[in-house]
Design an enzyme around this catalytic site. Structure first.
Site, mmCIF file in Angstrom:
data_model
loop_
_atom_site.group_PDB
_atom_site.id
_atom_site.type_symbol
_atom_site.label_atom_id
_atom_site.label_comp_id
_atom_site.label_asym_id
_atom_site.label_seq_id
_atom_site.Cartn_x
_atom_site.Cartn_y
_atom_site.Cartn_z
ATOM 1 N N THR A 189 0.868 -1.176 0.000
ATOM 2 C CA THR A 189 0.000 0.000 0.000
ATOM 3 C C THR A 189 0.899 1.219 0.000
ATOM 4 O O THR A 189 1.961 1.202 0.623
ATOM 5 C CB THR A 189 -0.952 -0.032 1.213
ATOM 6 O OG1 THR A 189 -1.617 1.214 1.293
ATOM 7 C CG2 THR A 189 -0.248 -0.325 2.504
ATOM 8 N N GLU A 335 -5.573 -3.253 2.360
ATOM 9 C CA GLU A 335 -5.548 -4.001 3.628
ATOM 10 C C GLU A 335 -6.766 -4.901 3.824
ATOM 11 O O GLU A 335 -6.767 -5.751 4.705
ATOM 12 C CB GLU A 335 -5.493 -3.014 4.820
ATOM 13 C CG GLU A 335 -4.167 -2.309 5.005
ATOM 14 C CD GLU A 335 -4.050 -1.007 4.235
ATOM 15 O OE1 GLU A 335 -4.711 -0.869 3.185
ATOM 16 O OE2 GLU A 335 -3.298 -0.129 4.669
ATOM 17 N N LYS A 443 -11.135 21.237 8.617
ATOM 18 C CA LYS A 443 -11.699 21.698 9.890
ATOM 19 C C LYS A 443 -11.721 23.218 9.880
ATOM 20 O O LYS A 443 -10.684 23.857 9.918
ATOM 21 C CB LYS A 443 -10.875 21.157 11.050
ATOM 22 C CG LYS A 443 -11.736 20.921 12.259
ATOM 23 C CD LYS A 443 -11.139 19.921 13.212
ATOM 24 C CE LYS A 443 -12.182 19.544 14.253
ATOM 25 N NZ LYS A 443 -11.658 18.772 15.336
ATOM 26 N N TRP A 448 -16.270 20.323 11.027
ATOM 27 C CA TRP A 448 -15.813 19.579 9.861
ATOM 28 C C TRP A 448 -16.610 19.945 8.629
ATOM 29 O O TRP A 448 -17.828 20.024 8.658
ATOM 30 C CB TRP A 448 -15.974 18.069 10.083
ATOM 31 C CG TRP A 448 -14.928 17.495 10.974
ATOM 32 C CD1 TRP A 448 -13.880 18.155 11.549
ATOM 33 C CD2 TRP A 448 -14.825 16.134 11.393
ATOM 34 N NE1 TRP A 448 -13.133 17.285 12.290
ATOM 35 C CE2 TRP A 448 -13.689 16.042 12.221
ATOM 36 C CE3 TRP A 448 -15.573 14.988 11.144
ATOM 37 C CZ2 TRP A 448 -13.285 14.848 12.803
ATOM 38 C CZ3 TRP A 448 -15.181 13.799 11.727
ATOM 39 C CH2 TRP A 448 -14.040 13.729 12.543
#
Ligand code: ADP
Length: 548
Positions: A189, A335, A443, A448
């Site tokens: 990855t 993963e 942010k 958010w």
């Protein structure tokens, strides 16, 4: 009480045996420069045996690693079957990695042999001398004899033509008994910090994942299907589509290096896939192409599995409404093998209501468990509103990384839960909705703002082809959103108009106040939007930013 059932090993070898005997009449079709080439699964099985004999004769023993540097084609599929089934470990090298990372992963995995496509010889040759453990290179593909073999030989490695060495070998191989928990394949990855990290799939994990991908909740495969993995076989195993096809007996259509909309649509019309998988940027290009020439529509396609990044509802609607092609969103990571959830809407939900589900990352597949964990470390309710980090676990979710020296590896796990780095919620019905990757979260004034929601909304504007939103530093609010937008050819639209368009769905404080019009959103090695590059452009003042 113990069951009376037998304990058959779930191995790639058993999957290969099934696919190449019971479904020996299925075919793998590969795109060529002027058409297609094809072989049956029976032939595929014979050639996999020949390849295993070749690799043994070159000294590949035990769980040694065999690297592939290949597009999606029949020869890559042969390696997918032969290498794990002989007990060795398949290492798919991402041909688009930065050279240092490519060399790093080949050395880290200790690849012994690399199989390279004729068309990729030029890309591999300069880096081969640094790949210390590699001793043989096999050059595959119809043009292999004409490739610049001397450039590979300059590394001092032994270079052989794939077809020549296969032809010398028996079509039988004494496949060993393999433990289902042993390593079958590995994939690195891309690390945002430090070196890439290796994920090692077992035979069992690949087998179970293939079954999950084949179910109706995901791709719904049978031997009536023809599967076109456009997602590269070096990107999280082409989302498991190759093994899932062998398992269900579905034929495979392999696009090789022809991945642009025009040759792809031609190949789809020639090879007639029913199911395909690729990241949204590919389908956005296909949409643009079909909008210009609807007669090129691939009539056979019944379902597209799409993921890797959020799949805009506008893209899904446009493909369905204008060209009759259905997209199903899926979510996953290298993963997680990678498919962990898929977005089939609940039974009985119809009309406009389906889009809330089709726009979601879907329900986790049986075998994967998911939870949302807040900043306080507690698992949150599945209320569709409470936002936190998505964590998953299960038999095809990795529990560690291969020989990693990355000091941050421990932070990737919370007990046996994998911390995905994705932020979102899960609703009462178990549908996951991601609002951001943790590293992309904006942010502003302590609140958010979802870059993904803004991007999806912008891409629903008729004049917008692509949009990527990043957070940029702001003295007053800490961060504010900057929208970089690609406008449709011939159209013109102003930031003020786009703000106005967004304001029906977003509060004023969430609207981007900085805008950049760009030619194309930069892509990562696997075709996703690369926000790191946009951040760099912004920091180095390489893009013109307008305020609105
Ligand atoms: P990379 O980190 O190089 O992109 P992966 O392909 O493993 O490598 O990426 C996994 C990530 O891709 C996920 O953690 C998630 O952020 C993103 N992703 C995958 N599918 C989706 C999806 N359907 N919606 C939103 N994000 C997705």
């Amino acid at each position: 009480m113990r069951s009376t059932m037998q304990h058959g090993q779930l191995t790639i070898g058993s999957l290969m045996r099934h696919g190449t005997t019971v479904h020996g009449d299925s075919v793998v079709v590969t795109a060529t420069s002027d058409g297609t080439r094809s072989q049956t699964y029976t032939e595929l099985g014979r050639r996999a045996a020949q390849l295993a004999n070749v690799l043994r004769s070159l000294g590949v023993e035990g769980d040694q690693r065999v690297g592939t540097f290949q597009w999606n084609n029949a020869e890559h599929l042969e390696a997918y079957l032969a290498v794990p089934s002989m007990g060795a470990v398949l290492h798919t090298l991402n041909i688009r990695l930065f050279p240092e990372q490519l060399v790093y992963i080949a050395n880290h995995a200790e690849d012994q042999v690399i199989i390279v496509d004729d068309s990729l010889v030029g890309l591999l040759a300069p880096h081969l001398p640094e790949m210390k453990t590699v001793h043989h290179v096999l050059v595959a593909g119809p043009e292999a004899a004409g490739a610049d073999l001397d450039s590979l030989r300059a590394s001092g490695k032994v270079v052989l033509l794939y077809e020549d060495v296969l032809a010398e070998q028996s079509e039988d191989f004494d496949w060993p008994e393999v433990d289902e928990n042993d390593a079958a394949a590995m994939c690195y990855t891309s690390g945002t910090t430090g070196n890439p990290k290796g994920v090692v799939y077992s035979h069992r994990s690949a087998w179970l994942h293939s079954q999950a991908v084949s179910t109706g909740n995901a791709a719904g495969l049978s031997f009536h299907d023809r599967v076109l993995p456009i997602v590269p076989m070096f990107h999280a195993n082409a989302w498991g589509l190759a093994y899932a096809a062998l398992m269900s007996g579905a034929s495979l259509c392999m696009p090789d290096r022809w991945l642009q909309a025009e040759p792809l649509c031609r190949f789809m019309n020639d090879s007639r896939p029913t199911v395909s998988g690729a990241v949204p940027t590919v389908w956005n290009d296909v949409l643009g192409y079909l909008d210009k020439d609807p007669s090129k529509k691939p009539e056979s396609l019944r379902l597209i599995l799409c993921g890797g990044s959020a799949v805009p509802v506008s893209l899904q609607r446009a493909l369905r409404d204008r060209h009759g092609i259905e997209i199903r969103q899926a979510w996953g990571m290298t993963e997680t093998s990678p498919v962990a959830s898929a977005g089939l809407p609940p039974a009985g939900v119809e009309g406009e209501d389906v889009w809330s589900y089709r726009g979601s990352q879907g329900r986790v597949l049986c075998g994967v468990e998911g939870r949302i964990v807040g900043d306080d470390g507690d698992a949150k309710d599945w209320d569709g509103a409470t936002v936190g980090e998505l964590q998953v676990r299960g038999p095809w979710v990795t529990g560690s990384y291969y020989n990693s020296d990355d000091p941050e590896v421990d932070q990737k796990f919370d007990g046996d839960w994998l911390r995905t780095g994705d932020v979102g919620s899960i609703d009462e019905l178990g549908y996951v909705r991601l609002s951001d990757r943790a590293k992309d979260v904006i942010k502003s004034g302590g609140e958010w703002i979802s870059s993904v929601d803004l991007e999806n909304a912008l891409m629903a504007h008729d004049d917008v082809v692509e949009a990527a939103v990043i957070g940029i530093p702001d003295e007053k609010w800490d961060e504010r959103p900057l929208a970089s937008v690609v406008v449709r050819e011939g159209a013109s639209v102003t930031p003020a108009q786009l703000r106005e368009f967004l304001s029906k769905d977003f509060a004023k404080w969430q609207l981007p106040d900085s805008w950049a019009f760009i030619d194309q959103v930069p892509r990562t090695s696997v075709g996703k939007f690369d926000k790191k590059v946009i951040r760099k452009w912004y920091a180095e003042e390489e893009i013109e930013v307008e305020q609105a």
